[in-house]
Write an enzyme that holds these catalytic residues in place. Structure first.
Site, PDB file in Angstrom:
ATOM      1  N   GLY A  50       1.791  -2.924  -4.565  1.00 58.86           N
ATOM      2  CA  GLY A  50       1.910  -1.518  -4.201  1.00 58.86           C
ATOM      3  C   GLY A  50       0.568  -0.857  -3.972  1.00 58.86           C
ATOM      4  O   GLY A  50       0.506   0.278  -3.524  1.00 58.86           O
ATOM      5  N   CYS A  51      -0.504  -1.563  -4.308  1.00 59.84           N
ATOM      6  CA  CYS A  51      -1.851  -1.061  -4.052  1.00 59.84           C
ATOM      7  C   CYS A  51      -2.303  -1.580  -2.693  1.00 59.84           C
ATOM      8  O   CYS A  51      -2.152  -2.764  -2.394  1.00 59.84           O
ATOM      9  CB  CYS A  51      -2.830  -1.549  -5.120  1.00 59.84           C
ATOM     10  SG  CYS A  51      -2.570  -0.811  -6.716  1.00 59.84           S
ATOM     11  N   GLU A  52      -2.851  -0.694  -1.885  1.00 63.68           N
ATOM     12  CA  GLU A  52      -3.386  -1.118  -0.595  1.00 63.68           C
ATOM     13  C   GLU A  52      -4.620  -1.996  -0.799  1.00 63.68           C
ATOM     14  O   GLU A  52      -4.827  -2.973  -0.102  1.00 63.68           O
ATOM     15  CB  GLU A  52      -3.749   0.106   0.238  1.00 63.68           C
ATOM     16  CG  GLU A  52      -3.950  -0.207   1.696  1.00 63.68           C
ATOM     17  CD  GLU A  52      -4.000   1.055   2.515  1.00 63.68           C
ATOM     18  OE1 GLU A  52      -5.090   1.386   2.982  1.00 63.68           O
ATOM     19  OE2 GLU A  52      -2.953   1.697   2.676  1.00 63.68           O
ATOM     20  N   SER A  53      -5.436  -1.627  -1.779  1.00 62.14           N
ATOM     21  CA  SER A  53      -6.585  -2.447  -2.157  1.00 62.14           C
ATOM     22  C   SER A  53      -6.101  -3.482  -3.167  1.00 62.14           C
ATOM     23  O   SER A  53      -5.018  -3.359  -3.722  1.00 62.14           O
ATOM     24  CB  SER A  53      -7.656  -1.582  -2.816  1.00 62.14           C
ATOM     25  OG  SER A  53      -8.065  -0.559  -1.963  1.00 62.14           O
TER      26      SER A  53
END
Length: 135
Positions: A50-53
């Protein structure tokens, strides 16, 4: 293991910053205070979805308290991780379960300041911390 006192001081500096530019700078600085994970721990199984990074989260529990280690390849996300850990590291399951991310970020003056992707990433991290505390 307690979180570095410098993290708490940096989170206080974020709260006291009077404009977004200063808050953003403090977020990046607090990320530098958080100890980096060894590269061998940056594995897919520890990644927060769920984290783009890329962000990695580890958990351990002693008695009723939960402790976390985390890192990111993004300076701003790493700073946001440090902010989250300042609120949850060393806390009980009940304290983590009742933790309100939106209220906490509002208290720090960060609500509405983060991009939707960063907000989603921070929410994913907070949810992962709550899931660890619930087990």
């Amino acid at each position: 293991m307690p979180l570095n006192d410098k993290v708490s001081q940096a989170v206080l500096a974020i709260q006291q910053a009077t404009n977004w530019q200063d808050k953003y700078r403090q977020i990046m600085l607090v990320g530098k205070v958080l100890a980096p994970l060894n590269e061998t721990f940056k594995v897919e199984a520890a990644q927060v979805k769920g984290c783009e990074s890329q962000a990695w989260l580890y958990h351990y529990q002693e008695a009723d308290k939960h402790f976390f280690c985390a890192d990111s390849d993004s300076r701003i996300v790493k700073g946001l991780i440090a902010i989250l850990l300042d609120a949850t590291h060393g806390k009980t399951s009940a304290e983590i379960t009742s933790f309100d991310l939106e209220r906490y970020f509002s208290h720090l003056g960060l609500s509405g300041q983060l991009s939707p992707s960063r907000t989603n990433g921070v929410t994913a991290l907070a949810n992962a911390i709550k899931q660890f505390a619930a087990t």
